[in-house]
Design a protein around this motif. Sequence first.
Motif, PDB file in Angstrom:
ATOM      1  N   ILE B  22       0.822  -1.218   0.000  1.00 55.00           N
ATOM      2  CA  ILE B  22       0.000   0.000   0.000  1.00 55.00           C
ATOM      3  C   ILE B  22       0.846   1.254   0.000  1.00 55.00           C
ATOM      4  N   ARG B  23       2.146   1.129   0.324  1.00 55.07           N
ATOM      5  CA  ARG B  23       2.950   2.336   0.405  1.00 55.07           C
ATOM      6  C   ARG B  23       3.652   2.674  -0.906  1.00 55.07           C
ATOM      7  N   THR B  24       3.834   1.699  -1.776  1.00 56.20           N
ATOM      8  CA  THR B  24       4.644   1.971  -2.960  1.00 56.20           C
ATOM      9  C   THR B  24       3.870   2.831  -3.967  1.00 56.20           C
ATOM     10  N   GLN B  25       4.633   3.599  -4.725  1.00 54.00           N
ATOM     11  CA  GLN B  25       4.006   4.483  -5.707  1.00 54.00           C
ATOM     12  C   GLN B  25       3.867   3.788  -7.050  1.00 54.00           C
ATOM     13  N   ILE B  26       4.676   2.749  -7.265  1.00 47.99           N
ATOM     14  CA  ILE B  26       4.652   2.076  -8.565  1.00 47.99           C
ATOM     15  C   ILE B  26       3.722   0.877  -8.460  1.00 47.99           C
ATOM     16  N   LEU B  27       2.666   0.877  -9.257  1.00 46.24           N
ATOM     17  CA  LEU B  27       1.654  -0.171  -9.132  1.00 46.24           C
ATOM     18  C   LEU B  27       2.214  -1.540  -9.489  1.00 46.24           C
ATOM     19  N   ARG B  28       3.137  -1.556 -10.446  1.00 43.52           N
ATOM     20  CA  ARG B  28       3.734  -2.835 -10.841  1.00 43.52           C
ATOM     21  C   ARG B  28       4.461  -3.480  -9.666  1.00 43.52           C
ATOM     22  N   MET B  29       5.166  -2.631  -8.888  1.00 38.87           N
ATOM     23  CA  MET B  29       5.860  -3.150  -7.709  1.00 38.87           C
ATOM     24  C   MET B  29       4.853  -3.650  -6.681  1.00 38.87           C
ATOM     25  N   ALA B  30       3.719  -2.960  -6.570  1.00 39.40           N
ATOM     26  CA  ALA B  30       2.699  -3.393  -5.613  1.00 39.40           C
ATOM     27  C   ALA B  30       2.217  -4.799  -5.943  1.00 39.40           C
ATOM     28  N   ILE B  31       2.095  -5.091  -7.248  1.00 43.12           N
ATOM     29  CA  ILE B  31       1.653  -6.438  -7.645  1.00 43.12           C
ATOM     30  C   ILE B  31       2.693  -7.480  -7.252  1.00 43.12           C
ATOM     31  N   VAL B  32       3.973  -7.135  -7.449  1.00 48.17           N
ATOM     32  CA  VAL B  32       5.035  -8.080  -7.077  1.00 48.17           C
ATOM     33  C   VAL B  32       5.022  -8.317  -5.566  1.00 48.17           C
ATOM     34  N   TYR B  33       4.868  -7.236  -4.795  1.00 45.20           N
ATOM     35  CA  TYR B  33       4.816  -7.392  -3.342  1.00 45.20           C
ATOM     36  C   TYR B  33       3.642  -8.276  -2.935  1.00 45.20           C
ATOM     37  N   MET B  34       2.520  -8.112  -3.627  1.00 44.57           N
ATOM     38  CA  MET B  34       1.360  -8.945  -3.300  1.00 44.57           C
ATOM     39  C   MET B  34       1.620 -10.408  -3.601  1.00 44.57           C
ATOM     40  N   GLY B  35       2.382 -10.662  -4.676  1.00 47.57           N
ATOM     41  CA  GLY B  35       2.743 -12.043  -4.983  1.00 47.57           C
ATOM     42  C   GLY B  35       3.604 -12.647  -3.887  1.00 47.57           C
ATOM     43  N   ILE B  36       4.574 -11.864  -3.378  1.00 41.78           N
ATOM     44  CA  ILE B  36       5.421 -12.369  -2.293  1.00 41.78           C
ATOM     45  C   ILE B  36       4.575 -12.597  -1.042  1.00 41.78           C
ATOM     46  N   PHE B  37       3.634 -11.698  -0.809  1.00 41.89           N
ATOM     47  CA  PHE B  37       2.706 -11.848   0.325  1.00 41.89           C
ATOM     48  C   PHE B  37       1.970 -13.181   0.235  1.00 41.89           C
ATOM     49  N   SER B  38       1.467 -13.495  -0.960  1.00 43.04           N
ATOM     50  CA  SER B  38       0.724 -14.745  -1.158  1.00 43.04           C
ATOM     51  C   SER B  38       1.620 -15.958  -0.956  1.00 43.04           C
ATOM     52  N   LEU B  39       2.864 -15.862  -1.448  1.00 41.07           N
ATOM     53  CA  LEU B  39       3.765 -17.002  -1.305  1.00 41.07           C
ATOM     54  C   LEU B  39       4.070 -17.268   0.155  1.00 41.07           C
ATOM     55  N   SER B  40       4.316 -16.168   0.940  1.00 35.97           N
ATOM     56  CA  SER B  40       4.587 -16.408   2.364  1.00 35.97           C
ATOM     57  C   SER B  40       3.347 -16.953   3.050  1.00 35.97           C
ATOM     58  N   ALA B  41       2.167 -16.491   2.621  1.00 40.74           N
ATOM     59  CA  ALA B  41       0.937 -17.020   3.212  1.00 40.74           C
ATOM     60  C   ALA B  41       0.828 -18.511   2.939  1.00 40.74           C
ATOM     61  N   SER B  42       1.186 -18.925   1.702  1.00 42.36           N
ATOM     62  CA  SER B  42       1.033 -20.353   1.383  1.00 42.36           C
ATOM     63  C   SER B  42       2.035 -21.191   2.168  1.00 42.36           C
ATOM     64  N   LEU B  43       3.233 -20.648   2.384  1.00 39.99           N
ATOM     65  CA  LEU B  43       4.211 -21.366   3.204  1.00 39.99           C
ATOM     66  C   LEU B  43       3.713 -21.487   4.639  1.00 39.99           C
ATOM     67  N   LEU B  44       3.054 -20.448   5.090  1.00 43.07           N
ATOM     68  CA  LEU B  44       2.507 -20.459   6.443  1.00 43.07           C
ATOM     69  C   LEU B  44       1.410 -21.509   6.582  1.00 43.07           C
ATOM     70  N   TYR B  45       0.618 -21.687   5.519  1.00 44.98           N
ATOM     71  CA  TYR B  45      -0.429 -22.716   5.556  1.00 44.98           C
ATOM     72  C   TYR B  45       0.192 -24.101   5.699  1.00 44.98           C
ATOM     73  N   VAL B  46       1.375 -24.304   5.103  1.00 51.10           N
ATOM     74  CA  VAL B  46       2.053 -25.596   5.260  1.00 51.10           C
ATOM     75  C   VAL B  46       2.393 -25.817   6.729  1.00 51.10           C
ATOM     76  N   PHE B  47       2.881 -24.747   7.378  1.00 55.92           N
ATOM     77  CA  PHE B  47       3.190 -24.876   8.799  1.00 55.92           C
ATOM     78  C   PHE B  47       1.938 -25.142   9.617  1.00 55.92           C
ATOM     79  N   TYR B  48       0.821 -24.635   9.184  1.00 56.63           N
ATOM     80  CA  TYR B  48      -0.435 -24.878   9.900  1.00 56.63           C
ATOM     81  C   TYR B  48      -1.076 -26.194   9.471  1.00 56.63           C
TER      82      TYR B  48
END
Lengths: 128, 186
Positions: B22-48
């Motif tokens: 939400i802080r970045t000014q470049i929308l393309r970067m925001a999409i990449v950050y969201m992808g990393i967010f999703s990947l960490s979430a999926s790794l977390l689901y493995v731990f759960y």
Amino acid sequence: MTEKSSIIATMTGLLYPFVVLFGFYIIANGHNSPGGGFQGGSVIASLFIARYLVLPADDFDMDTLHHVEKAFLVLLLLLPLVFIFPGLHLMYEQFNVPYLIAMNFLIGMKVSLGLTIIVFRFGFFREG
Amino acid sequence: MNTIIAEAALLLVMALMALLTIRTQILRMAIVYMGIFSLSASLLYVFYRAPDVAIAEAVIGSGLVALLYLSALKRYRVYTIGVVGSNMPNISDKHILEIERNAVIHDIADFCVEREREPQTVFSQESIDEALLNTNYDIVIEEHDGGIRLYGHDENYLVDELELLFSIRDRDTELEVVRFRAGAGI
């Protein structure tokens, strides 16, 4: 994204068969290991979408895809009607695992086609 | 013990990525950050101990959704030009027409069309500080006596090209390009 990148094209071409294999593996082993129709279907859908990234060509016949997806939905409804309702799953227990795999396969095909249709409709949407 | 540390690290990465998105000014970067967010979430689901959900999250969250957003971004073409000035006591249609005839705004609008963006001009009475702080202008134009100041964000790459364009062309009016960084003042 409009200009062609040979790095992405080469890597996608290299990964293509592995993605297909992995998708079908997830579908086929869905009944006793993590995964299943939905997950494997979305892996296979990501393949078509990677193709869209590399080569944004509108050479799919969308209407055919729609019809095939609907056919899979009908099969998906018919198979339990034929197998579960008459009580065949109690009489022939050796067919339960093939039944589960078949259901997962149908779900996977339907999901992959559905997601592909969504992304392609969105990607090739033109205003007016 | 190790699992707890890994979980905490993943949760921290998720929070960091959400903030960056939400802080970045470049929308393309925001999409990449969201992808990393999703990947960490999926790794977390493995731990759960939810590997099913993890597979679905990895494929859909960082694959399909990122791609959908990327192709939506290709269609995001509105470029907002803010025109502010304290010498705009009461904005009237006549006044706006007068400003729109201004050559600089015309040039910027032409430039936007050239870059396949739809220019959208917003006139407001707020001061330049308010305009830079509160609203989402891509570029802000301030008229002051004798010249025009152009405010663009530091990460906005169109501003660089605009500056180059104006430095090539000879202009009668004095034009000054000011960059600012996110969060910092001018």
